[in-house]
Enzyme design. Structure first.
Site, mmCIF file in Angstrom:
data_model
loop_
_atom_site.group_PDB
_atom_site.id
_atom_site.type_symbol
_atom_site.label_atom_id
_atom_site.label_comp_id
_atom_site.label_asym_id
_atom_site.label_seq_id
_atom_site.Cartn_x
_atom_site.Cartn_y
_atom_site.Cartn_z
ATOM 1 N N GLY A 71 0.586 -1.118 -0.043
ATOM 2 C CA GLY A 71 0.004 -0.102 -0.241
ATOM 3 C C GLY A 71 0.801 1.417 0.052
ATOM 4 N N THR A 72 1.842 1.176 1.021
ATOM 5 C CA THR A 72 2.722 2.315 0.801
ATOM 6 C C THR A 72 3.407 2.920 -0.382
ATOM 7 O OG1 THR A 72 3.233 2.109 3.178
ATOM 8 C CG2 THR A 72 4.721 3.458 1.749
ATOM 9 N N ASN A 152 -8.047 3.485 8.826
ATOM 10 C CA ASN A 152 -7.448 2.503 9.539
ATOM 11 C C ASN A 152 -7.531 2.564 10.868
ATOM 12 O OD1 ASN A 152 -5.635 4.644 8.820
ATOM 13 N ND2 ASN A 152 -3.966 3.605 9.915
ATOM 14 N N GLN A 180 -7.791 -0.718 3.921
ATOM 15 C CA GLN A 180 -8.556 -1.406 5.098
ATOM 16 C C GLN A 180 -10.012 -1.647 4.526
ATOM 17 O OE1 GLN A 180 -7.703 -1.732 8.034
ATOM 18 N NE2 GLN A 180 -5.535 -0.939 7.868
ATOM 19 N N GLY A 201 -2.144 -6.388 0.023
ATOM 20 C CA GLY A 201 -2.355 -8.050 0.173
ATOM 21 C C GLY A 201 -2.353 -8.250 1.722
ATOM 22 N N THR A 238 12.019 -7.260 -11.332
ATOM 23 C CA THR A 238 11.475 -8.594 -11.590
ATOM 24 C C THR A 238 10.265 -8.754 -10.585
ATOM 25 O OG1 THR A 238 13.555 -9.607 -12.307
ATOM 26 C CG2 THR A 238 11.730 -11.155 -11.306
ATOM 27 N N CYS A 326 2.900 6.839 23.417
ATOM 28 C CA CYS A 326 3.879 6.004 23.928
ATOM 29 C C CYS A 326 4.522 4.895 22.809
ATOM 30 C CB CYS A 326 3.612 5.353 25.236
ATOM 31 S SG CYS A 326 4.624 6.358 26.543
#
Lengths: 398, 229
Positions: A71-72, A152, A180, A201, A238, A326
């Site tokens: 996705g990124t 998300n 999502q 995926g 590839t 945190c």
């Protein structure tokens, strides 16, 4: 103890059917799809078959599908690729404050290095984008609208078709991060009026490191990765054949089963949310009450901090995530929860449960059984006593 | 007796892979885990706790729920020997914040109590060492502990008319335009901003007032070495 995995928005477990599908492409059909011989052709045919199947699922054409490493990467390709290709026509992008960091940080990069101008739309108290805000933000130099399908963190589903209609009316490209949504929503690109769509995926029980970018015929993109010219020169390197085959299989299964999963998980999710709101005082649901992903329950629990809560649940082998500062790399609390108008103290105490295919009613009951006790313990440790009115008031200003 | 390697080869698992697969499911040291799940010297909000709070010789509180960490310390001090005799606490924060305060409360009370002058010298690193280390991005959690301790000790000095002993946290203004102090830079470094760009993102220091940049860079280096060695 049985592991209760409630972090399916982070990633999902690979499905057995998908794993079996992939195995063949590691050491039987192992050729390079670019090779000019039988072994290569075998792999090429498999990849093209997968492309066609994926295209069909989203009502698109094969040549509009580019396989990527997730996705990124797809988001980076869509945003940077379009901004570079269209730099003579315009430089303005419209997005929202509640997007995934893959979109927000790519936009920041484009502002810094590609002279782009970005409008970050505010969202409402449920984290939803208002289509009329999108329309008012359009300028003569606007080249792209990029709004996520479903959030998300808090699960809110955006009014895609309406935003798409506005984009069409003004002749501006519309990209959506649908990572999502893929397991639960309709991905028909015609109905959604989208020009580009990112899918991943690993959110639909497929392999990690796989994804696609759908880009409608006619859209020019400058590639990010240069080399041998694979994927119609849009993404050299590839092809990850086992990954591509696994992705196609996973998306097929997810889309076939999405209505069944939607109904099943909605019931379990509602049981969890109602159970928490009833049994734990000073709690709020984050995200839209109804227009939300069926597997997402995100609540803020006042006077305690999310990491501590997550680690207590971890002791029961219950796996969740939090919007607390945190656990984030930047030590800032969730930008999404803050964008909905909740103050910082409520963002630090936000916890996300994301259900999945394997979640059972027993799992939900187990969470509801242990959670009130954990909250009580942590509240005993805490010197803080935030007034509920303070949170309600902050929210009502949205 | 078969060796570990033999067992592994029987299981058909490469040794390196096995080690990774079996890596533990906990993020901190066992000591942190112990103090997180079994905090020592906790003040419970009941009648007894209320009584304790009333009889305490000093109370110190730092942080706020909005910044993600808040903690409160109560001290009982023997005036004659200038020693901390008892300490109780409450913490809102993550596991390392809770464990750091719990450990701090142990450190100042063990071996018949800590001399106030020694307590004032307590550094975050001392707490971190006793916890068997913390991830570097969690160091700021233990900084709050010694700050709360100093604030409580100052409260004791005030209550016992020893105003001459009050230690004021010195903060020096580095950039008058943004009112950024050396303390602000210290905090930012602890929160992981380790270069000028990240510091400026957080503090906007020296963006229009470029003359202060060398001083800012000097402080970043200083605090980076202090906390991250």
């Amino acid at each position: 103890m049985k592991e209760i995995y409630l972090d399916n928005a982070a990633t999902t477990k690979l499905r057995e059917e998908v794993k079996q599908e992939m195995l063949n492409y590691f050491d039987v059909v192992y050729g390079n799809p670019g090779s000019f011989h039988g072994k290569g052709l075998e792999a090429k045919n498999a990849v093209e078959d997968a492309r066609e199947r994926v295209a069909k699922l989203i009502n698109a054409k094969s040549r509009e599908i580019t396989f990527t490493a997730g996705g990124t990467e797809s988001i980076n390709l869509a945003l940077k690729g379009l901004a570079k290709a269209m730099k003579d026509k315009g430089n303005h992008i419209i997005t929202s404050r509640a997007e995934h960091h893959a979109v927000l940080n790519t936009c920041e990069y484009l502002e810094k290095y590609e002279c782009c101008e970005v409008t970050y739309l505010e969202v409402d108290k449920y984290g939803m984008v208002n289509p009329s805000d999108v329309e008012s933000a359009i300028k003569p130099n606007t080249i792209l609208i990029t709004i996520m399908y479903a959030n998300n963190e808090i699960g809110t589903i955006n009014p895609m078709a309406e935003i798409g209609t506005i984009a069409r009316k003004h002749n501006i490209y519309f990209h959506t991060d649908a990572c999502q949504a893929a397991g639960y929503c309709d991905l028909d690109t015609e109905k959604l009026n989208v020009d580009m769509m990112t899918l991943n995926g690993s959110k639909v029980y497929g392999p990690k490191g796989t994804g696609i970018l759908y880009a409608k015929t006619g859209i020019q993109l400058v590639p990010l990765v240069h080399g041998g010219g694979q994927e119609r020169n849009l993404r050299s390197g590839t092809e990850n054949v086992p990954g591509i085959m696994g992705f196609a299989k996973a998306l097929e299964l997810a889309q076939t089963e999405r209505e069944y999963e939607f109904n099943k998980l909605t019931k379990l999710r509602d049981k969890l949310v109602n159970g928490i709101l009833e049994s734990v005082s000073k709690t709020f649901l984050n995200g839209h009450p109804t227009q939300r992903l069926p597997n997402n329950a995100n609540v803020s629990i006042l006077d305690i901090e999310g990491e501590a809560l997550t680690l207590y649940l971890n002791e029961y082998d219950i796996y969740t995530s939090t919007g607390s500062a945190c656990t984030s790399q930047t030590l800032d609390p969730s930008h999404v929860v803050l964008a909905t108008g909740l103050p910082y103290e409520a963002a630090h105490g936000s916890i996300r449960f994301t259900l999945g295919k394997e979640t059972t009613e027993d799992d939900i009951e187990k969470v509801l059984e242990v959670l009130p006790g954990i909250v009580k313990t942590l509240r005993q440790i805490s010197p803080v006593n935030v007034a509920v009115e303070h949170i309600v008031e902050a929210r009502s200003k949205k | 007796m078969e060796t570990e390697i033999q067992t592994q080869s029987k299981l058909n698992i490469h040794p390196d892979v096995k080690a990774k697969v079996e890596s533990k499911k906990w993020f901190y040291t066992d000591t942190v885990k112990d103090h997180f799940f079994n905090p020592r010297n906790l003040l419970i909000n009941d009648e007894e706790g209320e009584q304790y709070s009333k009889n305490a010789d000093a109370i110190g509180m730092v942080g706020s729920p909005a910044c993600g960490d808040a903690l409160k310390l109560w001290l009982k001090i023997d005036k004659n020997i200038d020693k901390i005799m008892d300490c109780k606490f409450q913490t809102f924060g993550c596991a390392s914040a809770i464990a750091s305060t719990s450990m701090l409360s142990v450190m100042v009370t063990e071996n018949d109590g800590m001399k106030i002058d020694d307590a004032l010298k307590l550094k975050p690193q001392d707490i971190i060492a006793r916890l068997g280390n913390l991830p570097s991005r969690k160091f700021h959690c233990s900084v709050l502990g010694d700050k709360a301790l100093r604030s409580a000790i100052n409260d004791y000095f005030r209550r016992s008319n020893q105003n001459n002993r009050i230690v004021v946290e010195g903060a020096r203004i580095i950039d008058p335009e943004t009112k950024t102090t050396d303390k602000d830079i210290e905090e930012a470094v602890l929160e992981g901003a380790l270069n000028l760009e990240d510091i400026q993102k957080k503090l906007k220091v020296g963006i229009s007032n470029k003359a202060v940049i060398p001083a800012v860079e000097e402080l970043i280096r200083f605090y980076k070495e202090k906390y991250f060695g």
